[in-house]
Design a protein around this motif. Structure first.
Motif, PDB file in Angstrom:
ATOM      1  N   GLU A   1     -30.873 101.553  59.011  1.00  0.00           N
ATOM      2  CA  GLU A   1     -29.922 102.055  58.011  1.00  0.00           C
ATOM      3  C   GLU A   1     -28.499 101.635  58.349  1.00  0.00           C
ATOM      4  O   GLU A   1     -27.756 101.144  57.485  1.00  0.00           O
ATOM      5  CB  GLU A   1     -30.011 103.573  57.937  1.00  0.00           C
ATOM      6  N   VAL A   2     -28.103 101.781  59.602  1.00  0.00           N
ATOM      7  CA  VAL A   2     -26.742 101.456  60.007  1.00  0.00           C
ATOM      8  C   VAL A   2     -26.501  99.954  59.950  1.00  0.00           C
ATOM      9  O   VAL A   2     -25.429  99.501  59.537  1.00  0.00           O
ATOM     10  CB  VAL A   2     -26.466 102.021  61.415  1.00  0.00           C
ATOM     11  N   ALA A   3     -27.495  99.160  60.330  1.00  0.00           N
ATOM     12  CA  ALA A   3     -27.348  97.703  60.252  1.00  0.00           C
ATOM     13  C   ALA A   3     -27.106  97.259  58.817  1.00  0.00           C
ATOM     14  O   ALA A   3     -26.327  96.327  58.567  1.00  0.00           O
ATOM     15  CB  ALA A   3     -28.587  97.027  60.820  1.00  0.00           C
ATOM     16  N   ALA A   4     -27.746  97.918  57.861  1.00  0.00           N
ATOM     17  CA  ALA A   4     -27.546  97.571  56.453  1.00  0.00           C
ATOM     18  C   ALA A   4     -26.154  97.974  55.971  1.00  0.00           C
ATOM     19  O   ALA A   4     -25.584  97.319  55.096  1.00  0.00           O
ATOM     20  CB  ALA A   4     -28.617  98.241  55.601  1.00  0.00           C
ATOM     21  N   LEU A   5     -25.592  99.042  56.548  1.00  0.00           N
ATOM     22  CA  LEU A   5     -24.277  99.515  56.129  1.00  0.00           C
ATOM     23  C   LEU A   5     -23.151  98.627  56.649  1.00  0.00           C
ATOM     24  O   LEU A   5     -22.080  98.566  56.043  1.00  0.00           O
ATOM     25  CB  LEU A   5     -24.065 100.948  56.622  1.00  0.00           C
ATOM     26  N   ALA A   6     -23.378  97.966  57.783  1.00  0.00           N
ATOM     27  CA  ALA A   6     -22.349  97.106  58.376  1.00  0.00           C
ATOM     28  C   ALA A   6     -22.978  95.780  58.759  1.00  0.00           C
ATOM     29  O   ALA A   6     -23.133  95.468  59.949  1.00  0.00           O
ATOM     30  CB  ALA A   6     -21.726  97.793  59.585  1.00  0.00           C
ATOM     31  N   PRO A   7     -23.355  94.959  57.766  1.00  0.00           N
ATOM     32  CA  PRO A   7     -24.150  93.757  58.047  1.00  0.00           C
ATOM     33  C   PRO A   7     -23.400  92.667  58.803  1.00  0.00           C
ATOM     34  O   PRO A   7     -24.040  91.729  59.314  1.00  0.00           O
ATOM     35  CB  PRO A   7     -24.553  93.281  56.649  1.00  0.00           C
ATOM     36  N   ASP A   8     -22.082  92.741  58.874  1.00  0.00           N
ATOM     37  CA  ASP A   8     -21.309  91.673  59.513  1.00  0.00           C
ATOM     38  C   ASP A   8     -20.977  91.950  60.975  1.00  0.00           C
ATOM     39  O   ASP A   8     -20.330  91.126  61.619  1.00  0.00           O
ATOM     40  CB  ASP A   8     -20.009  91.438  58.742  1.00  0.00           C
ATOM     41  N   GLY A   9     -21.430  93.083  61.504  1.00  0.00           N
ATOM     42  CA  GLY A   9     -21.074  93.449  62.865  1.00  0.00           C
ATOM     43  C   GLY A   9     -22.032  92.908  63.909  1.00  0.00           C
ATOM     44  O   GLY A   9     -23.092  92.352  63.604  1.00  0.00           O
ATOM     45  N   ARG A  10     -21.647  93.092  65.163  1.00  0.00           N
ATOM     46  CA  ARG A  10     -22.508  92.672  66.272  1.00  0.00           C
ATOM     47  C   ARG A  10     -23.817  93.452  66.274  1.00  0.00           C
ATOM     48  O   ARG A  10     -24.870  92.895  66.597  1.00  0.00           O
ATOM     49  CB  ARG A  10     -21.777  92.895  67.607  1.00  0.00           C
ATOM     50  N   PHE A  11     -23.736  94.733  65.954  1.00  0.00           N
ATOM     51  CA  PHE A  11     -24.942  95.552  65.953  1.00  0.00           C
ATOM     52  C   PHE A  11     -25.954  95.023  64.945  1.00  0.00           C
ATOM     53  O   PHE A  11     -27.142  94.872  65.262  1.00  0.00           O
ATOM     54  CB  PHE A  11     -24.598  97.008  65.637  1.00  0.00           C
ATOM     55  N   ALA A  12     -25.502  94.743  63.745  1.00  0.00           N
ATOM     56  CA  ALA A  12     -26.415  94.246  62.712  1.00  0.00           C
ATOM     57  C   ALA A  12     -27.002  92.900  63.111  1.00  0.00           C
ATOM     58  O   ALA A  12     -28.190  92.634  62.890  1.00  0.00           O
ATOM     59  CB  ALA A  12     -25.687  94.132  61.376  1.00  0.00           C
ATOM     60  N   ALA A  13     -26.190  92.036  63.713  1.00  0.00           N
ATOM     61  CA  ALA A  13     -26.702  90.732  64.148  1.00  0.00           C
ATOM     62  C   ALA A  13     -27.771  90.897  65.216  1.00  0.00           C
ATOM     63  O   ALA A  13     -28.807  90.206  65.196  1.00  0.00           O
ATOM     64  CB  ALA A  13     -25.551  89.882  64.669  1.00  0.00           C
ATOM     65  N   CYS A  14     -27.550  91.812  66.141  1.00  0.00           N
ATOM     66  CA  CYS A  14     -28.527  92.079  67.192  1.00  0.00           C
ATOM     67  C   CYS A  14     -29.806  92.663  66.597  1.00  0.00           C
ATOM     68  O   CYS A  14     -30.923  92.267  66.963  1.00  0.00           O
ATOM     69  CB  CYS A  14     -27.915  93.030  68.213  1.00  0.00           C
ATOM     70  N   TRP A  15     -29.652  93.580  65.668  1.00  0.00           N
ATOM     71  CA  TRP A  15     -30.814  94.192  65.009  1.00  0.00           C
ATOM     72  C   TRP A  15     -31.627  93.141  64.263  1.00  0.00           C
ATOM     73  O   TRP A  15     -32.858  93.130  64.344  1.00  0.00           O
ATOM     74  CB  TRP A  15     -30.343  95.281  64.052  1.00  0.00           C
ATOM     75  N   ARG A  16     -30.966  92.236  63.558  1.00  0.00           N
ATOM     76  CA  ARG A  16     -31.684  91.186  62.825  1.00  0.00           C
ATOM     77  C   ARG A  16     -32.422  90.253  63.776  1.00  0.00           C
ATOM     78  O   ARG A  16     -33.538  89.805  63.489  1.00  0.00           O
ATOM     79  CB  ARG A  16     -30.704  90.400  61.946  1.00  0.00           C
ATOM     80  N   GLU A  17     -31.802  89.946  64.917  1.00  0.00           N
ATOM     81  CA  GLU A  17     -32.447  89.077  65.902  1.00  0.00           C
ATOM     82  C   GLU A  17     -33.758  89.690  66.387  1.00  0.00           C
ATOM     83  O   GLU A  17     -34.790  89.008  66.463  1.00  0.00           O
ATOM     84  CB  GLU A  17     -31.506  88.847  67.078  1.00  0.00           C
ATOM     85  N   PHE A  18     -33.730  90.978  66.694  1.00  0.00           N
ATOM     86  CA  PHE A  18     -34.940  91.627  67.188  1.00  0.00           C
ATOM     87  C   PHE A  18     -35.975  91.805  66.072  1.00  0.00           C
ATOM     88  O   PHE A  18     -37.184  91.707  66.321  1.00  0.00           O
ATOM     89  CB  PHE A  18     -34.595  92.962  67.809  1.00  0.00           C
ATOM     90  N   ARG A  19     -35.515  92.051  64.858  1.00  0.00           N
ATOM     91  CA  ARG A  19     -36.461  92.161  63.740  1.00  0.00           C
ATOM     92  C   ARG A  19     -37.176  90.824  63.518  1.00  0.00           C
ATOM     93  O   ARG A  19     -38.400  90.791  63.338  1.00  0.00           O
ATOM     94  CB  ARG A  19     -35.724  92.567  62.464  1.00  0.00           C
ATOM     95  N   THR A  20     -36.427  89.740  63.580  1.00  0.00           N
ATOM     96  CA  THR A  20     -37.018  88.419  63.394  1.00  0.00           C
ATOM     97  C   THR A  20     -38.024  88.119  64.497  1.00  0.00           C
ATOM     98  O   THR A  20     -39.109  87.586  64.258  1.00  0.00           O
ATOM     99  CB  THR A  20     -35.926  87.340  63.375  1.00  0.00           C
ATOM    100  N   ALA A  21     -37.685  88.489  65.744  1.00  0.00           N
ATOM    101  CA  ALA A  21     -38.583  88.244  66.864  1.00  0.00           C
ATOM    102  C   ALA A  21     -39.885  89.013  66.700  1.00  0.00           C
ATOM    103  O   ALA A  21     -40.976  88.475  66.980  1.00  0.00           O
ATOM    104  CB  ALA A  21     -37.901  88.637  68.170  1.00  0.00           C
ATOM    105  N   ARG A  22     -39.813  90.246  66.192  1.00  0.00           N
ATOM    106  CA  ARG A  22     -41.033  91.040  65.986  1.00  0.00           C
ATOM    107  C   ARG A  22     -41.876  90.411  64.876  1.00  0.00           C
ATOM    108  O   ARG A  22     -43.113  90.404  64.942  1.00  0.00           O
ATOM    109  CB  ARG A  22     -40.684  92.471  65.615  1.00  0.00           C
ATOM    110  N   GLN A  23     -41.218  89.895  63.842  1.00  0.00           N
ATOM    111  CA  GLN A  23     -41.962  89.288  62.747  1.00  0.00           C
ATOM    112  C   GLN A  23     -42.675  88.005  63.195  1.00  0.00           C
ATOM    113  O   GLN A  23     -43.803  87.735  62.778  1.00  0.00           O
ATOM    114  CB  GLN A  23     -40.998  88.963  61.586  1.00  0.00           C
ATOM    115  N   VAL A  24     -42.025  87.232  64.071  1.00  0.00           N
ATOM    116  CA  VAL A  24     -42.625  85.985  64.558  1.00  0.00           C
ATOM    117  C   VAL A  24     -43.816  86.259  65.452  1.00  0.00           C
ATOM    118  O   VAL A  24     -44.850  85.569  65.381  1.00  0.00           O
ATOM    119  CB  VAL A  24     -41.557  85.146  65.308  1.00  0.00           C
ATOM    120  N   THR A  25     -43.694  87.300  66.289  1.00  0.00           N
ATOM    121  CA  THR A  25     -44.772  87.590  67.245  1.00  0.00           C
ATOM    122  C   THR A  25     -45.796  88.546  66.683  1.00  0.00           C
ATOM    123  O   THR A  25     -46.847  88.755  67.290  1.00  0.00           O
ATOM    124  CB  THR A  25     -44.178  88.187  68.521  1.00  0.00           C
ATOM    125  N   GLY A  26     -45.515  89.148  65.526  1.00  0.00           N
ATOM    126  CA  GLY A  26     -46.410  90.167  64.981  1.00  0.00           C
ATOM    127  C   GLY A  26     -47.640  89.595  64.318  1.00  0.00           C
ATOM    128  O   GLY A  26     -47.828  88.423  64.135  1.00  0.00           O
TER     129      GLY A  26
END
Length: 226
Positions: free
Chosen positions: A201-226
């Motif tokens: 939820e927070v990553a969606a509210l502030a998509p340009d921040g470091r937190f959102a970038a980190c969250w997207r990186e881990f989401r992508t990694a889970r999708q690739v390995t899932g």
């Protein structure tokens, strides 16, 4: 006008833990690993410090549990956290602030925070008649507390014994503020990053921040390995 010009700039306090795996954001594990949880915590802290760096202030104090790293931006003075429960550590944080200027404390769990949310209510022209600032969190806690006249005695009166990390924490604190006869200015309600759902939820509210970038990186990694 003279009173406004003479009003001291506020002190900004951030209460935080150093982003060490296994010591921060443990409620994110699973689905995140302890290392990923620490990375998300570090990104949230970096966003918070950077954004508060844009808020006019006399002093910026990072009240830290742990050791600072290369993530610490210039302009912040590191103060060690006190011991004891969260209520005691919050009291110690306010006690570290100069007593002759307003002090506002936030945590490291709201990387979506924007400077404007604090800059406007803390401006000298907006502080007349305000004794405290209170930022409610969506989980029933609070993400910000400010005192126009900070000091250990008042902080102890307001915070010691308040049950922390419950859905009643914010309500109890508001009752304390009212009982102390303080005029409170309410800040916007924000969501703390505590769980995987709130992180998304927070990553969606502030998509340009470091937190959102980190969250997207881990989401992508889970999708690739899932």
């Amino acid at each position: 006008m003279r009173a406004v010009l003479a009003a001291p700039p506020p002190t900004l306090l951030v209460l935080a833990k150093a982003p060490v795996p296994g010591r921060v954001k443990t409620r994110l594990t699973p689905p995140y690993s302890p290392e990923q949880g620490a990375a998300l915590a570090g990104a949230a802290l970096a966003d918070t410090l950077a954004e508060l760096g844009r808020v006019p202030a006399g002093r910026r104090l990072l009240v830290l549990d742990g050791e600072p790293g290369d993530w610490l931006p210039p302009g912040w003075q590191v103060v060690p956290q006190g011991s004891g429960g969260l209520d005691q550590r919050l009291v110690a944080a306010f006690a570290a602030a100069p007593p002759d200027a307003p002090a506002l404390l936030v945590g490291m769990d709201t990387p979506q925070l924007r400077a404007e949310v604090l800059a406007a209510p803390l401006a000298a022209a907006a502080r007349g008649g305000v004794d405290a600032w209170y930022g409610p969190a969506t989980d029933g806690g609070f993400w910000a507390l400010g005192l126009a006249r900070p000091g250990r005695a008042l902080a102890e009166r307001l915070l010691l014994g308040v049950p922390m990390s419950t859905d009643r924490t914010g309500a109890v604190l508001l009752e304390r503020l009212s009982a102390a006869g303080l005029t409170v200015r309410h800040l916007p309600r924000l969501t703390d990053v505590d769980t995987a759902a709130s992180a998304a939820e927070v990553a969606a509210l502030a998509p340009d921040g470091r937190f959102a970038a980190c969250w997207r990186e881990f989401r992508t990694a889970r999708q690739v390995t899932g």
